[in-house]
Design a protein around this motif. Structure first.
Motif, PDB file in Angstrom:
ATOM      1  N   VAL A  54     -13.550 -48.484  23.565  1.00 26.16           N
ATOM      2  CA  VAL A  54     -14.286 -49.269  22.584  1.00 26.16           C
ATOM      3  C   VAL A  54     -13.663 -50.653  22.403  1.00 26.16           C
ATOM      4  CG1 VAL A  54     -14.896 -49.435  20.134  1.00 26.16           C
ATOM      5  CG2 VAL A  54     -15.261 -47.298  21.359  1.00 26.16           C
ATOM      6  N   PHE A  64     -25.392 -46.432  15.149  1.00 26.64           N
ATOM      7  CA  PHE A  64     -24.039 -46.232  15.648  1.00 26.64           C
ATOM      8  C   PHE A  64     -23.503 -44.902  15.110  1.00 26.64           C
ATOM      9  CE2 PHE A  64     -24.901 -50.693  15.798  1.00 26.64           C
ATOM     10  CZ  PHE A  64     -24.206 -51.196  16.889  1.00 26.64           C
ATOM     11  N   ASP A  65     -22.970 -44.088  16.008  1.00 30.32           N
ATOM     12  CA  ASP A  65     -22.521 -42.757  15.605  1.00 30.32           C
ATOM     13  C   ASP A  65     -21.312 -42.356  16.442  1.00 30.32           C
ATOM     14  OD1 ASP A  65     -22.467 -40.333  14.326  1.00 30.32           O
ATOM     15  OD2 ASP A  65     -24.044 -39.428  15.554  1.00 30.32           O
ATOM     16  N   THR A  66     -20.233 -41.905  15.798  1.00 30.11           N
ATOM     17  CA  THR A  66     -19.052 -41.423  16.499  1.00 30.11           C
ATOM     18  C   THR A  66     -19.179 -39.919  16.712  1.00 30.11           C
ATOM     19  OG1 THR A  66     -17.686 -43.137  15.475  1.00 30.11           O
ATOM     20  CG2 THR A  66     -16.550 -41.289  16.482  1.00 30.11           C
ATOM     21  N   ARG A  67     -19.020 -39.472  17.952  1.00 30.64           N
ATOM     22  CA  ARG A  67     -19.190 -38.070  18.295  1.00 30.64           C
ATOM     23  C   ARG A  67     -17.926 -37.527  18.982  1.00 30.64           C
ATOM     24  NH1 ARG A  67     -24.453 -36.048  18.436  1.00 30.64           N
ATOM     25  NH2 ARG A  67     -25.727 -37.181  16.935  1.00 30.64           N
ATOM     26  N   LEU A  68     -17.910 -36.195  19.127  1.00 30.58           N
ATOM     27  CA  LEU A  68     -16.788 -35.517  19.760  1.00 30.58           C
ATOM     28  C   LEU A  68     -17.311 -34.385  20.642  1.00 30.58           C
ATOM     29  CD1 LEU A  68     -13.660 -35.099  19.936  1.00 30.58           C
ATOM     30  CD2 LEU A  68     -13.901 -33.510  18.015  1.00 30.58           C
ATOM     31  N   ALA A 121     -14.211 -43.390  23.403  1.00 30.86           N
ATOM     32  CA  ALA A 121     -13.469 -43.991  22.293  1.00 30.86           C
ATOM     33  C   ALA A 121     -12.334 -44.887  22.776  1.00 30.86           C
ATOM     34  CB  ALA A 121     -12.930 -42.892  21.381  1.00 30.86           C
ATOM     35  N   ARG A 157     -13.481 -38.058  21.986  1.00 30.58           N
ATOM     36  CA  ARG A 157     -14.336 -38.841  21.088  1.00 30.58           C
ATOM     37  C   ARG A 157     -15.064 -39.923  21.869  1.00 30.58           C
ATOM     38  NH1 ARG A 157     -11.587 -41.963  17.711  1.00 30.58           N
ATOM     39  NH2 ARG A 157     -13.231 -42.071  16.153  1.00 30.58           N
ATOM     40  N   TYR A 158     -16.254 -40.256  21.367  1.00 29.30           N
ATOM     41  CA  TYR A 158     -17.016 -41.342  21.982  1.00 29.30           C
ATOM     42  C   TYR A 158     -17.940 -41.975  20.952  1.00 29.30           C
ATOM     43  CZ  TYR A 158     -20.879 -37.946  22.273  1.00 29.30           C
ATOM     44  OH  TYR A 158     -21.850 -37.033  21.977  1.00 29.30           O
ATOM     45  N   LEU A 159     -18.382 -43.179  21.238  1.00 36.10           N
ATOM     46  CA  LEU A 159     -19.300 -43.912  20.376  1.00 36.10           C
ATOM     47  C   LEU A 159     -20.687 -43.868  21.004  1.00 36.10           C
ATOM     48  CD1 LEU A 159     -19.928 -45.880  17.999  1.00 36.10           C
ATOM     49  CD2 LEU A 159     -19.313 -47.752  19.557  1.00 36.10           C
ATOM     50  N   LYS A 160     -21.648 -43.367  20.239  1.00 36.03           N
ATOM     51  CA  LYS A 160     -23.039 -43.332  20.698  1.00 36.03           C
ATOM     52  C   LYS A 160     -23.820 -44.434  19.999  1.00 36.03           C
ATOM     53  CE  LYS A 160     -26.124 -40.267  19.321  1.00 36.03           C
ATOM     54  NZ  LYS A 160     -26.885 -39.007  19.140  1.00 36.03           N
ATOM     55  N   GLY A 194     -23.613 -43.165   9.346  1.00 38.91           N
ATOM     56  CA  GLY A 194     -23.271 -44.225  10.285  1.00 38.91           C
ATOM     57  C   GLY A 194     -24.069 -45.487  10.024  1.00 38.91           C
TER      58      GLY A 194
END
Length: 259
Positions: free
Chosen positions: A230, A199-203, A227, A208-211, A187
Motif C-alpha cells: 500500500v 475502500f475496505d481492508t480485508r484478511l 497490505a 491483509r489487503y486493501l480492496k 470504510g
C-alpha cells in the motif's frame, strides 16, 4: 381495495404488519397507471430499511432496498425531480452506506418516467432498478415523495426518529463534485461526480489487503492491493500525478480510459 388506474391519481392502501420473517412496520401500496408499487418499512437484526417493489405489465417484478439512513436523501431527490420539465435534468446519485442509487429521467412510447437504479451492496455485478411513470404534472413522483414523507412522520409519531440525511447526496450539476462518506461496514466511500470508490481492508490466508471497488451506474471495477504494498501504491500515485500528463489516444476518448 385498489381502484382502477384509468385517469385517476395514484391511490395508497395501508397494510397490516407482518409477523413472520423481517418485521414490517409500515406499508404503502401505490397503483400507478399499469403498475403496482409496494413500499414497506421493515426492520431486522441489521436495522430498518425501506423495500420498494415494482410489479407491472411490461417489466419483470423488481425491487430496491433503501437503508433508513437514505430516507431524507430520497425525499430531497423526489422534490428535485418534481420540478423537472421535458426529459428532465442530468442524473443524480446518492450513496447510502454501501449502496449507490442513481436517479435519472427518460421518455419512451408510454411517456416520461423516473428510473431508480440500485448498485453496490449485495449485488456482485449490475443491480436492480425501478421505473416510475412521471404522469401528468409529475403526479406519480409526488405520490412516491408523499409516501416517503408518511414513513418519516410515522417514525416520529412512533418515537423512532428517522436518521439524518446521508452525506453522499450529490445534487450539484458539477461533474467533479467530491464527497467523502462512510459505508455501512465502516470504510470510507469517496464519491467523484457519478463515480463512487469503496475502500475496505480485508484478511485472507495470504494476509491483509486493501480492496478498492469503483461503482459507476451499473458498472463495477475491483482493485486489490496487498497490505505490504500500500505504501508503494500511494507513492506510485504521487509520482504519476507529478508527471506531465499525456493526451488520451484518439481510440480511448469516450471509452473506459476517459475519466
Amino acid at each position: 381495495m385498489l381502484r382502477s388506474p384509468q385517469l385517476s391519481p395514484p391511490t395508497a392502501v395501508h397494510g397490516a404488519p407482518a409477523v413472520m420473517g423481517d418485521q414490517e412496520l409500515f406499508s404503502e401500496v401505490l397503483k400507478v397507471q399499469n403498475k403496482i408499487f409496494y413500499l414497506d418499512l421493515k426492520q431486522n437484526g441489521r436495522g430498518k430499511y425501506i423495500k420498494i417493489a415494482e410489479k407491472g405489465k411490461y417489466r419483470p417484478k423488481s425491487s430496491v432496498v433503501v437503508p433508513l439512513s437514505g430516507l431524507h436523501s430520497f425525499i430531497q431527490l423526489f422534490d428535485f425531480y418534481l420540478n423537472s420539465d421535458g426529459a428532465g435534468p442530468q442524473p443524480r446519485d446518492v450513496v447510502v452506506e454501501s449502496k449507490v442509487f442513481n436517479f435519472s429521467c427518460g421518455e419512451n412510447d408510454r411517456g416520461r418516467y423516473l428510473r431508480i437504479f440500485e448498485s453496490g451492496g449485495g449485488y456482485p455485478a449490475g443491480g436492480s432498478s425501478l421505473m416510475v411513470p412521471a404522469g401528468w404534472a409529475n403526479a406519480n413522483i409526488r405520490a412516491f415523495r408523499d409516501s416517503f414523507e408518511k414513513i418519516a412522520n410515522w417514525l416520529n409519531q412512533s418515537g423512532m426518529p428517522s436518521t439524518e440525511m446521508s452525506a453522499g447526496l450529490a445534487l450539484s450539476s458539477q461533474p467533479d463534485c467530491v464527497t467523502l462518506d462512510v459505508s455501512k461496514e465502516g470504510g470510507p466511500v469517496l464519491s467523484v461526480g457519478s463515480k463512487h470508490y469503496f475502500f475496505d481492508t480485508r484478511l485472507n490466508d495470504r494476509g491483509r489487503y486493501l480492496k478498492i471497488k469503483e461503482v459507476s451506474g451499473n458498472m463495477k471495477t475491483l482493485l486489490v492491493v496487498p497490505a505490504h504494498a500500500v505504501g508503494k501504491f500511494q507513492e506510485a500515485i504521487q509520482l504519476a500525478m507529478m508527471a506531465q500528463p499525456r493526451p488520451d489516444h484518439p481510440a480511448e476518448v469516450g471509452g473506459q480510459q476517459q475519466a
